[in-house]
Each structure stands twice: as structure tokens, then as C-alpha cells.
Design a protein around this motif. Structure first.
Motif, PDB file in Angstrom:
ATOM      1  N   ASP A   2     -38.565 -54.390 -29.514  1.00 23.33           N
ATOM      2  CA  ASP A   2     -37.142 -54.733 -29.647  1.00 23.33           C
ATOM      3  C   ASP A   2     -36.813 -56.167 -29.218  1.00 23.33           C
ATOM      4  OD1 ASP A   2     -36.587 -52.081 -30.459  1.00 23.33           O
ATOM      5  OD2 ASP A   2     -36.878 -51.504 -28.369  1.00 23.33           O
ATOM      6  N   ALA A   3     -37.393 -56.606 -28.089  1.00 21.20           N
ATOM      7  CA  ALA A   3     -37.071 -57.950 -27.595  1.00 21.20           C
ATOM      8  C   ALA A   3     -37.571 -59.008 -28.585  1.00 21.20           C
ATOM      9  CB  ALA A   3     -37.705 -58.163 -26.228  1.00 21.20           C
ATOM     10  N   ALA A   4     -38.748 -58.773 -29.153  1.00 16.46           N
ATOM     11  CA  ALA A   4     -39.302 -59.729 -30.133  1.00 16.46           C
ATOM     12  C   ALA A   4     -38.401 -59.784 -31.368  1.00 16.46           C
ATOM     13  CB  ALA A   4     -40.713 -59.314 -30.532  1.00 16.46           C
TER      14      ALA A   4
ATOM     15  N   ARG B 225     -37.230 -53.283 -38.732  1.00 15.32           N
ATOM     16  CA  ARG B 225     -38.340 -52.488 -38.219  1.00 15.32           C
ATOM     17  C   ARG B 225     -38.360 -51.198 -39.034  1.00 15.32           C
ATOM     18  NH1 ARG B 225     -38.323 -50.376 -32.210  1.00 15.32           N
ATOM     19  NH2 ARG B 225     -39.893 -48.812 -32.482  1.00 15.32           N
TER      20      ARG B 225
ATOM     21  N   GLU C  57     -35.247 -59.168 -31.482  1.00 17.74           N
ATOM     22  CA  GLU C  57     -34.000 -59.848 -31.100  1.00 17.74           C
ATOM     23  C   GLU C  57     -34.186 -61.375 -31.180  1.00 17.74           C
ATOM     24  OE1 GLU C  57     -30.486 -59.727 -30.988  1.00 17.74           O
ATOM     25  OE2 GLU C  57     -31.533 -57.809 -31.170  1.00 17.74           O
ATOM     26  N   ASP C  58     -35.307 -61.850 -30.640  1.00 17.20           N
ATOM     27  CA  ASP C  58     -35.602 -63.292 -30.691  1.00 17.20           C
ATOM     28  C   ASP C  58     -35.753 -63.770 -32.135  1.00 17.20           C
ATOM     29  OD1 ASP C  58     -35.456 -63.535 -28.046  1.00 17.20           O
ATOM     30  OD2 ASP C  58     -37.615 -63.867 -27.676  1.00 17.20           O
TER      31      ASP C  58
ATOM     32  N   ARG D 186     -34.460 -62.476 -34.805  1.00 12.48           N
ATOM     33  CA  ARG D 186     -33.159 -62.456 -35.487  1.00 12.48           C
ATOM     34  C   ARG D 186     -32.395 -63.757 -35.253  1.00 12.48           C
ATOM     35  NH1 ARG D 186     -32.603 -56.864 -34.380  1.00 12.48           N
ATOM     36  NH2 ARG D 186     -33.412 -56.089 -36.351  1.00 12.48           N
ATOM     37  N   LYS D 187     -32.559 -64.299 -34.046  1.00 18.19           N
ATOM     38  CA  LYS D 187     -31.811 -65.518 -33.674  1.00 18.19           C
ATOM     39  C   LYS D 187     -32.458 -66.779 -34.229  1.00 18.19           C
ATOM     40  CE  LYS D 187     -30.773 -63.664 -29.202  1.00 18.19           C
ATOM     41  NZ  LYS D 187     -31.514 -63.791 -27.967  1.00 18.19           N
TER      42      LYS D 187
ATOM     43  N   GLU E 265     -46.020 -64.091 -27.554  1.00 16.14           N
ATOM     44  CA  GLU E 265     -45.218 -64.288 -26.327  1.00 16.14           C
ATOM     45  C   GLU E 265     -44.683 -62.964 -25.798  1.00 16.14           C
ATOM     46  OE1 GLU E 265     -42.161 -67.063 -27.399  1.00 16.14           O
ATOM     47  OE2 GLU E 265     -43.669 -68.608 -27.845  1.00 16.14           O
ATOM     48  N   HIS E 266     -44.466 -62.031 -26.711  1.00 19.27           N
ATOM     49  CA  HIS E 266     -43.939 -60.720 -26.292  1.00 19.27           C
ATOM     50  C   HIS E 266     -45.064 -59.714 -26.060  1.00 19.27           C
ATOM     51  CE1 HIS E 266     -39.564 -61.320 -26.658  1.00 19.27           C
ATOM     52  NE2 HIS E 266     -39.914 -62.264 -27.528  1.00 19.27           N
TER      53      HIS E 266
END
Ligand code: NAI
Length: 402
Positions: A382-384, A399, A386-387, A389-390, A353-354
Motif C-alpha cells: 500500500d505505501a509503495a 492493485r 501511495e508513493d 500515485r503521487k 525502497e519499500h
């Protein structure tokens, strides 16, 4: 910057390994710390190195929010709540083989000293006696050494003993490949009946608790020697005391005890104290400068392999992944998750998705934890992360530095 905190006077050989890998933020403590001081260090450490005196309980691990890995610079890992560490995604490493040779050498030396009755002779000379006699003194050559527990140490003891010309037999619950001319006995009784010297190299388990007791001592050859540098629970000390007094056992060398003194000034309380045919040592079977140096290097190398590559081979509480070279130009991601069906598919869909492409990936699971290393190509990650982590299945995501 990765902060490494080393407690309990860990050998400097470890620093050299960390520094060579570029980890220079190293804090050292000469001893174990009091609870408050320990918690304060745990709050900021990324890696901690301990020996046997620092207890890392579940409660203490909970405050260690930045902790990535634990190194036990010793053999035992009972001082760490291994399950709690695993569920926080923290691998624990130790050094299971670094002092094998040290124990084996001591055992061989003790076998020779006991067969020559040196403990009594040494004590008598110090007391002003000169009993010059060959009576009761024997060479090790040609005698039978019985090894109970033919693992790392037992195998090494057997190899060294054969070089002295001893006949080596061993008993183990598992079928083992005999080294040299050693021979596995079908049961413990056969070993006890045949051996001139019996040496114990088993772990402390339910099956080894008091395995040397009044009954098994009675099965030994009359006057044979007993050596225990394994664990204190393995020998019934009162029964050994009786067997030594009666001459059923000719002499003993004991390095480990059911209850050991907790400080250097506390005396050992044991019926074996002051017996002339007994060598008593303060649990130093594996304690040599070489072993300390080896332990420092071995555990630091495992920690560096984890920090650099994510390798967990040799971890005592964690799914094991070997060192693997990173794909050229890739970003390596560590992901620890609850071991639920579809976890890997969820992870990979999220990467897709990323817009991230997987260059290589390894997964290993252990109990209810899964561990994945992924080398990703394309775009910032980074965005992946972040997702991830949640996500509810994630225990830890990191990383690796490029
Ligand atoms: P290891 O795990 O390599 O070998 C133990 C062996 O005992 C294995 O082959 C296993 O199959 C066997 N075994 C387990 N239960 C048994 C049973 N009921 N009967 C017969 N065999 C059994 O362990 P390693 O590294 O050789 O260490 C042996 C012992 O030495 C351990 O207890 C360890 O804690 C102790 N040790 C003591 C030191 C000291 O300072 N005195 C230093 C290092 C180790």
C-alpha cells in the motif's frame, strides 16, 4: 466491487463471461442514454460496454474517474476518443473478427442471386409477371470472383467461393498468403478486367475513397456484378448508377452507403433505390444472432482478461501485454506511465525502497504511454502504491485482487 455498465442491449453472452469470472455487479441498458444519464453512469462505472451509438468523447471520459476499461461490443471504435482514453490509462477493446463469417456468407449469397438475376425476377413475380427464362442467368461455378481487400473477410469469402467452384483472384495493397487456389493480381486493373463478380472488403481510408469510380467501373468486364459490404466511402454511387443504367455493370448488392439513414424510419436517399438489378441492405452484413453472441463473448473475455490479469492483448489504443499467470503468492500491480526515459528504473527503485521484491515484470510502450505489470513479493504494497500515485510520471496505478 467492480461495477460494469453495459449500454445498447449488449448480448447476454457477455454477462455469462463476467459472472463466471466473479463479476456480478452488472448494470444493463437496452439503448444508448441521453447525455446526462450517460454522464451519471460514467461517474461510477469501472468498466463500460457500448456499441456504435454511445459517443465517449474526451469531455465525457474526463468525468469517468473510476473507469478502468472500455469494451466496444462491435467492430468500429470511432465512437471513442481513443487517444484521450489512452492518456487516462484506459484500454479500449473491440471484436474485430466476430462477424467475419456473417459478412462472407451474405456476400456469397448475393453473388449467386445477382448471377441468376433474382432481384429483378423476384420483383417481377410480386408484380404478377411470370417471365420463365434462362436468359442472362448463370451458375457461380467456374466464374471468377475478384476480391478487393484480402483481409479477414476477403479471405473467408474466397474460401467459401472456392467450395462453390468459383475461381478466386484478389487485389490487396499488401502481399498476402493466398488461401486455397486463390491468386493475387499485380494491380486493381487486372482484377477488374478478369472478374465476373467484384466484391469489396477494404477499410475506409484515403486510398480506398471512391476506388470504384467511373474509370474503374469502365475497366470491369461488361455486365459483371459489384458487391460492396465494406464501407460506404469506397464506391462512387453516382458513377455506379450510370454504369448500371448502361449495362456496363450487370447488377449490384450494396450494404453500405456514403450517407446512411440515422433512424429506422428515415428512408435511404440514393439513386440506386428502385433499380431492379440492385440488392440494397441496411448495413447488416455482419448482423446475425451468431455474430452478436460472438461479439458479446469475445469483448467480455478481453475485459475479464484485463480485470483479472492486466492483459491488454487486442486493445486498439494501448500497449499490448498478453495474459500471464501470476507468480505464486505475489501481488500484481498495474502501472501506466508517461513514456519517459528511466521510467522503469524509477518504478523499480521505488519498489526496492519499500522492501518489495520483483517476482516477474512485463513492460510494453506505445507512443507516449508505457504499461508495466509487476508481480511483487514481500511486505504490504500500500505505501509503495501511495508513493507511485503521487509520482509525476504516473498516469494510473492499480492493485489486482488476490
Ligand atoms: P481487414 O483489415 O482484415 O482487411 C482489409 C484488407 O484490405 C487488408 O488486407 C488490407 O491490406 C486491404 N487494403 C487496405 N487498403 C487497401 C487498398 N487501398 N487496396 C487494396 N487493399 C487494401 O478488414 P476486415 O475485417 O476484412 O473488414 C473489411 C471491411 O469490411 C472493413 O471496411 C469493415 O469496416 C467492413 N465490415 C463491414 C460490415 C458490414 O456490416 N457490412 C461488418 C464487418 C466489417
Amino acid at each position: 466491487m467492480t461495477k460494469i455498465v453495459l449500454f445498447e442491449n449488449i448480448h447476454a453472452s457477455s454477462h455469462a463471461v463476467f459472472q463466471a469470472a466473479g463479476y456480478t455487479d452488472i448494470v444493463t441498458h437496452a439503448s444508448a442514454l441521453s447525455s446526462d444519464a450517460l454522464l451519471s453512469e460514467l461517474r461510477t462505472a469501472n468498466v463500460v460496454g457500448i456499441r456504435s451509438r454511445t459517443q465517449l468523447t474526451r469531455e465525457r471520459l474526463e468525468v469517468a474517474e473510476n473507469l478502468q476499461a472500455i469494451g466496444c461490443f462491435c467492430i468500429g471504435t470511432n465512437q471513442v476518443d481513443l487517444g484521450a482514453a489512452m492518456h487516462r490509462g484506459i484500454p479500449v477493446f473491440n471484436a474485430p473478427f466476430s462477424n467475419t463469417r456473417s459478412v462472407a456468407e451474405l456476400v456469397l449469397a448475393e453473388a449467386i442471386l445477382l448471377l441468376r438475376r433474382i432481384p429483378e425476377k423476384n420483383a417481377r413475380v410480386h408484380l404478377g409477371h411470370w417471365d420463365k427464362t434462362a436468359s442472362g442467368a448463370y451458375e457461380a461455378r467456374g466464374k471468377t470472383l475478384g476480391i478487393i481487400g484480402y483481409g479477414n473477410i476477403g479471405g473467408q469469402v474466397g474460401t467459401l467461393a472456392e467450395s462453390l467452384g468459383m475461381r478466386v483472384i484478389f487485389y490487396d495493397i499488401d502481399a498476402k498468403l493466398p488461401l486455397g487456389n486463390a491468386r493475387q493480381t499485380p494491380d486493381l486493373a487486372t482484377l477488374l478486367i478478369e472478374s465476373d463478380v467484384v466484391t469489396l472488403h477494404v477499410p475506409a481510408t484515403r486510398t480506398t475513397e471512391n476506388m470504384i469510380n467511373a474509370d474503374t467501373l469502365a475497366q470491369m468486364k461488361k455486365g459483371a456484378m459489384l458487391i460492396n459490404a465494406s464501407r460506404g466511402t469506397v464506391v462512387d454511387i453516382d458513377a455506379l448508377h450510370v454504369a448500371l443504367q448502361s449495362g456496363q455493370v450487370g447488377g449490384a448488392a450494396i450494404d453500405v452507403f456514403p450517407v446512411e439513414p440515422r433512424s429506422p424510419d428515415e428512408p435511404l436517399r440514393s439513386p440506386l433505390v428502385n433499380m431492379p438489378n440492385v440488392i440494397l441492405t441496411p448495413h447488416i452484413g455482419g448482423s446475425t444472432m451468431e455474430a452478436q453472441e460472438n461479439i458479446g463473448r469475445e469483448v467480455a473475455e478481453k475485459l475479464v482478461n484485463f480485470l483479472v490479469h492486466g492483459a491488454t492483448k487486442g486493445a486498439v489504443n494501448f500497449p499490448e501485454l498478453p495474459v500471464s499467470p501470476r507468480e505464486e503468492g505475489a501481488t500484481r500491480i498495474l502501472h501506466v506511465h508517461r513514456n519517459v526515459p528511466g521510467a522503469l528504473a524509477t518504478l523499480n527503485n521505488l519498489f526496492a525502497e519499500h522492501g518489495l521484491n520483483i517476482a516477474s515484470q512485463s513492460l510494453q510502450t506505445r507512443e507516449d504511454i508505457g504499461y508495466v505489470l509487476t508481480d511483487l513479493m514481500g511486505g504490504p504494497v500500500d505505501a509503495a502504491l501511495e508513493d507511485l500515485r503521487k509520482h509525476s510520471f504516473t498516469v494510473r496505478v492499480e492493485r489486482f485482487r488476490n
